[in-house]
Design an enzyme around this catalytic site. Structure first.
Site, short mmCIF file in Angstrom:
data_model
loop_
_atom_site.label_atom_id
_atom_site.label_comp_id
_atom_site.label_asym_id
_atom_site.label_seq_id
_atom_site.Cartn_x
_atom_site.Cartn_y
_atom_site.Cartn_z
N LYS A 156 53.70 16.41 117.34
CA LYS A 156 54.87 16.87 116.58
C LYS A 156 54.42 17.95 115.60
O LYS A 156 54.24 17.71 114.41
CB LYS A 156 55.53 15.71 115.82
CG LYS A 156 56.56 14.96 116.66
CD LYS A 156 57.22 13.85 115.88
CE LYS A 156 58.39 14.30 115.04
NZ LYS A 156 59.62 14.58 115.78
N1 PMP Z 1 61.64 14.49 121.51
C1 PMP Z 1 61.60 15.29 120.44
C2 PMP Z 1 61.39 16.73 120.65
C3 PMP Z 1 61.73 14.77 119.14
O1 PMP Z 1 61.69 15.56 118.08
C4 PMP Z 1 61.96 13.38 118.99
C5 PMP Z 1 62.15 12.80 117.62
N2 PMP Z 1 60.95 12.43 117.02
C6 PMP Z 1 62.00 12.59 120.14
C7 PMP Z 1 61.84 13.18 121.39
C8 PMP Z 1 62.19 11.12 120.06
O2 PMP Z 1 61.02 10.49 119.60
P1 PMP Z 1 61.09 9.18 118.72
O3 PMP Z 1 61.93 8.22 119.44
O4 PMP Z 1 59.67 8.74 118.62
O5 PMP Z 1 61.68 9.58 117.42
#
Ligand code: PMP
Length: 314
Positions: A156
């Site tokens: 991220k």
């Molecule tokens: N894909 C992206 C690009 C994201 O930013 C997120 C949010 N964090 C997710 C998927 C979902 O991930 P998570 O369930 O871990 O929040």
């Protein structure tokens, strides 16, 4: 009254005191990695439940490693600090805790090495991100999902989110709620802030990590609930765009979006154009779990407030 609190430069401080300088490397080049952790408010108990804090901490540490960043705190310390910043902020509503590891040096120069790294946290109230009841109307974005050979999507990385922002704005300015991005091969990758799942012939299918997705924590949660509670088979395989049009159901998962049914893709209704029964059932169980109402999933949660009453609040 809430007291918005941040952890910044090694101390817990009032949020308004947490400011970075204009020359900060992370601000100039996007050289930071972040997380979002939900705190879900249970009004009956007067309790705020943080969701899967350790998993988020583990993921930010992996993101930092990919970005060659030093993290000066242990996993346990970071878990504790997330809990603490939420407790100190004192919100009685749904919140979002944002941990960030960032290149804190104040200098000009594009690189990852030989720079200082720091860790910060802040908390903000955070309600619904997409309409979880009506469902989302999505478009396939003309922007392709960033590839592992460019900026790894499993990390991220703050700067990477320009890719997501391009897609989200294109979708919203064209009258849709959310974007679905394809990878360079033209296969379905994910939403701008959500993973994607389809239901076909009774099987839940979601793209594998190598299709340039973020390895979602809510996705794992939704698939676990589907297997445990509904006995549904789960498959991770590449998904074609055209499968979105003929799927029985489509839904998105994410910390912000929770579990949101997709009711339309490129103006083609998904199923009959209303949230499907499996999505609705999963969503219901997921919300019970994240607000502390299902004992079998309590291990996912951290109650923020000590001594909160279990009695209903007026
Ligand atoms: N894909 C992206 C690009 C994201 O930013 C997120 C949010 N964090 C997710 C998927 C979902 O991930 P998570 O369930 O871990 O929040």
């Amino acid at each position: 009254m809430p007291t918005p609190t941040a952890f910044f430069e090694g101390q817990f401080v009032p949020l308004e005191q947490a400011k970075i300088g204009v020359m900060t490397h992370a601000f100039n080049y996007g050289t930071a990695v972040f997380e979002g952790v939900r705190g879900n408010w249970n009004a009956d108990e007067g309790q705020l439940y943080l969701f899967k804090v350790r998993e988020h901490v583990q993921r930010i540490r992996q993101s930092a490693k990919i970005m060659r960043m030093a993290v000066h705190y242990t996993e346990d310390e970071m878990v504790e600090m997330v809990n603490r910043v939420a407790e100190m902020s004192g919100y009685q509503e749904d919140v979002y805790v944002r941990p960030m590891v960032y290149k804190s040096s104040e200098l000009v120069g594009v690189r990852l090495h030989d720079l200082d790294d720091d860790f910060l946290l802040f908390v903000t109230p955070f309600g619904a991100y997409l309409d979880i009841e009506a469902g989302a109307r999505c478009m396939t974005s003309s922007w392709r999902r960033v590839s592992d050979t460019a900026i790894p999507a499993r990390a991220k990385v703050n700067g990477l989110y320009v890719n997501n922002a391009m897609a989200k704005t294109e979708a919203q300015q064209n009258g849709f709620d959310e974007a679905i991005m394809l990878n360079e091969d033209g296969h379905v990758s994910e939403g701008s802030g959500e993973n994607i799942v389809i239901l076909r012939r009774g099987t839940l299918i979601s793209p594998p990590p190598q299709d340039n997705i973020l390895e979602g924590i809510t996705l794992d949660t939704a698939l676990e609930i589907a297997q445990q509670e509904l006995g549904l088979p789960v498959e991770r395989r590449t998904i074609d765009r055209s499968e979105l049009y003929i799927a029985d159901e489509v839904f998105m998962t994410g910390t912000a979006a929770h579990l949101t049914p997709v009711v339309e893709v490129d103006r083609v209704p998904v199923g009959d154009g209303r949230p499907g029964p499996v999505s609705v059932q999963l969503q219901r169980t997921y919300f019970q779990a994240i607000t502390g109402r299902l004992p079998q999933y309590r291990e996912w949660l951290t109650p923020v407030y000590q001594g909160a009453t279990v009695a209903a609040q007026p």
